[in-house]
Design a protein around this motif. Structure first.
Motif, PDB file in Angstrom:
ATOM      1  N   GLN A  13      14.167   5.248   7.578  1.00 23.81           N
ATOM      2  CA  GLN A  13      13.864   4.684   6.272  1.00 23.81           C
ATOM      3  C   GLN A  13      12.364   4.742   6.004  1.00 23.81           C
ATOM      4  O   GLN A  13      11.545   4.704   6.924  1.00 23.81           O
ATOM      5  N   SER A  14      12.023   4.804   4.720  1.00 23.81           N
ATOM      6  CA  SER A  14      10.625   4.872   4.306  1.00 23.81           C
ATOM      7  C   SER A  14      10.407   3.917   3.148  1.00 23.81           C
ATOM      8  O   SER A  14      11.191   3.904   2.191  1.00 23.81           O
ATOM      9  N   VAL A  15       9.361   3.106   3.238  1.00 23.61           N
ATOM     10  CA  VAL A  15       8.982   2.187   2.164  1.00 23.61           C
ATOM     11  C   VAL A  15       7.631   2.629   1.636  1.00 23.61           C
ATOM     12  O   VAL A  15       6.644   2.656   2.384  1.00 23.61           O
ATOM     13  N   PHE A  16       7.579   2.994   0.350  1.00 25.02           N
ATOM     14  CA  PHE A  16       6.324   3.407  -0.274  1.00 25.02           C
ATOM     15  C   PHE A  16       6.054   2.491  -1.451  1.00 25.02           C
ATOM     16  O   PHE A  16       6.842   2.422  -2.391  1.00 25.02           O
ATOM     17  N   HIS A  17       4.937   1.758  -1.404  1.00 26.61           N
ATOM     18  CA  HIS A  17       4.602   0.791  -2.453  1.00 26.61           C
ATOM     19  C   HIS A  17       3.167   1.029  -2.910  1.00 26.61           C
ATOM     20  O   HIS A  17       2.220   0.735  -2.182  1.00 26.61           O
ATOM     21  N   ALA A  18       3.018   1.579  -4.107  1.00 30.93           N
ATOM     22  CA  ALA A  18       1.702   1.948  -4.619  1.00 30.93           C
ATOM     23  C   ALA A  18       1.101   0.875  -5.505  1.00 30.93           C
ATOM     24  O   ALA A  18       0.235   1.155  -6.322  1.00 30.93           O
ATOM     25  N   HIS A  19       1.564  -0.379  -5.354  1.00 37.48           N
ATOM     26  CA  HIS A  19       1.134  -1.422  -6.273  1.00 37.48           C
ATOM     27  C   HIS A  19       0.547  -2.642  -5.582  1.00 37.48           C
ATOM     28  O   HIS A  19       0.332  -3.658  -6.221  1.00 37.48           O
ATOM     29  N   GLY A  20       0.318  -2.581  -4.285  1.00 33.07           N
ATOM     30  CA  GLY A  20      -0.255  -3.737  -3.608  1.00 33.07           C
ATOM     31  C   GLY A  20       0.195  -3.832  -2.166  1.00 33.07           C
ATOM     32  O   GLY A  20       0.418  -2.822  -1.496  1.00 33.07           O
ATOM     33  N   ASP A  21       0.363  -5.074  -1.679  1.00 30.90           N
ATOM     34  CA  ASP A  21       0.703  -5.316  -0.274  1.00 30.90           C
ATOM     35  C   ASP A  21       2.203  -5.182  -0.031  1.00 30.90           C
ATOM     36  O   ASP A  21       3.013  -5.309  -0.946  1.00 30.90           O
ATOM     37  N   VAL A  22       2.553  -4.960   1.229  1.00 32.25           N
ATOM     38  CA  VAL A  22       3.944  -4.959   1.669  1.00 32.25           C
ATOM     39  C   VAL A  22       4.091  -6.005   2.762  1.00 32.25           C
ATOM     40  O   VAL A  22       3.319  -6.026   3.732  1.00 32.25           O
ATOM     41  N   ILE A  23       5.087  -6.890   2.611  1.00 31.88           N
ATOM     42  CA  ILE A  23       5.409  -7.898   3.614  1.00 31.88           C
ATOM     43  C   ILE A  23       6.810  -7.615   4.135  1.00 31.88           C
ATOM     44  O   ILE A  23       7.760  -7.526   3.359  1.00 31.88           O
TER      45      ILE A  23
END
Length: 254
Positions: free
Chosen positions: A159-169
């Protein structure tokens, strides 16, 4: 006498759109740069798969013939070049990607303004960009805080989590073979066994925090450290990764 009804023709609409792309900036000597890229790909297989990549040649400044060879070399590594960033009026062959000039660094704030519908499990959602408070001019608005993506389930291998808008928790663990890519910082409250890349859009103050470090790779603003390069004493411990004078530091987090 009969008359044909006039045929209605629709005008073609052209609109400008902005997209986020990763940038590769080769440096001399090119052979060493390619070896470093191969090590990255070896630790993060499939990292560039399906992602738009721009090749910035303003540092390397190769000859036209070398550009075609370099694009082919990257293609063999599964990296598809969508465009080439190169100052000047260099004319490239028609079989090469188009040349772009005047590119700007992407920021989380700019990306948020272009964001579409809500993202799952976010906190700190920004207000409507078109909504102004009464009695205030547009220039009086406060800058919007980056949104945070909260992942409440473990991230499984592949799995891959890509978040271009801030932090990831991440409230759970991150399995080996998975990855997290964030514009801001990354917080993992379980075991981090996969790959974590923070500050990918140029945010050098981003950090990575994890309760138990078994990471395959840690990266902040493009500076990275693989599992093989980490100090053994930092494995299995709570750590934080951050930049200090263009050097990635990994330190115990108490």
């Amino acid at each position: 006498m009969t008359f044909a009804a006039p045929v209605e023709t629709k005008s073609i609409r052209f609109r400008a759109r902005s997209f986020v792309a990763f940038t590769l900036t080769p440096e001399a000597p090119l052979s060493e740069w390619l070896e470093s890229l191969d090590r990255w790909i070896g630790n993060s297989p499939g990292y560039f798969a399906g992602r738009p990549v721009v090749l910035n040649l303003n540092t390397l400044k190769p000859e036209v013939g070398q550009i075609e060879t370099l694009v082919a070399e990257l293609g063999l590594r599964g990296i598809r070049i969508y465009a080439i960033e190169l100052d000047g009026n260099t004319a490239l062959e028609a079989n090469l990607p188009p040349v772009l000039i005047g590119a700007k660094e992407a920021t989380a704030g700019l990306l948020m303004q272009a964001d579409g519908k809500g993202r799952p499990e976010e906190t700190g959602k920004p207000e409507d960009a078109d909504r102004a408070e009464q009695g205030k001019q547009p220039e009086d608005r406060q800058p919007e805080a980056p949104a945070t993506l909260m992942v409440k389930t473990p991230i499984r291998s592949g799995q891959s989590v890509f978040h271009a808008h801030g932090d990831v928790i991440v409230l759970g663990s991150v399995a080996s073979g998975s990855e997290i890519v964030a514009a801001g910082s990354i917080h993992v409250y379980g075991t981090l066994r996969g790959r974590a890349s923070a500050g990918v859009l140029g945010h050098s103050a981003a950090r990575i925090f994890c309760r138990k470090n078994e990471a395959e790779l840690l990266s902040v603003d493009g500076w990275y450290c693989t599992a093989e390069e980490m100090e053994p004493s930092l494995r299995g411990k709570a750590v934080q990764a951050f930049l200090e004078k263009d050097t990635l530091r990994i330190a115990p987090f108490n």
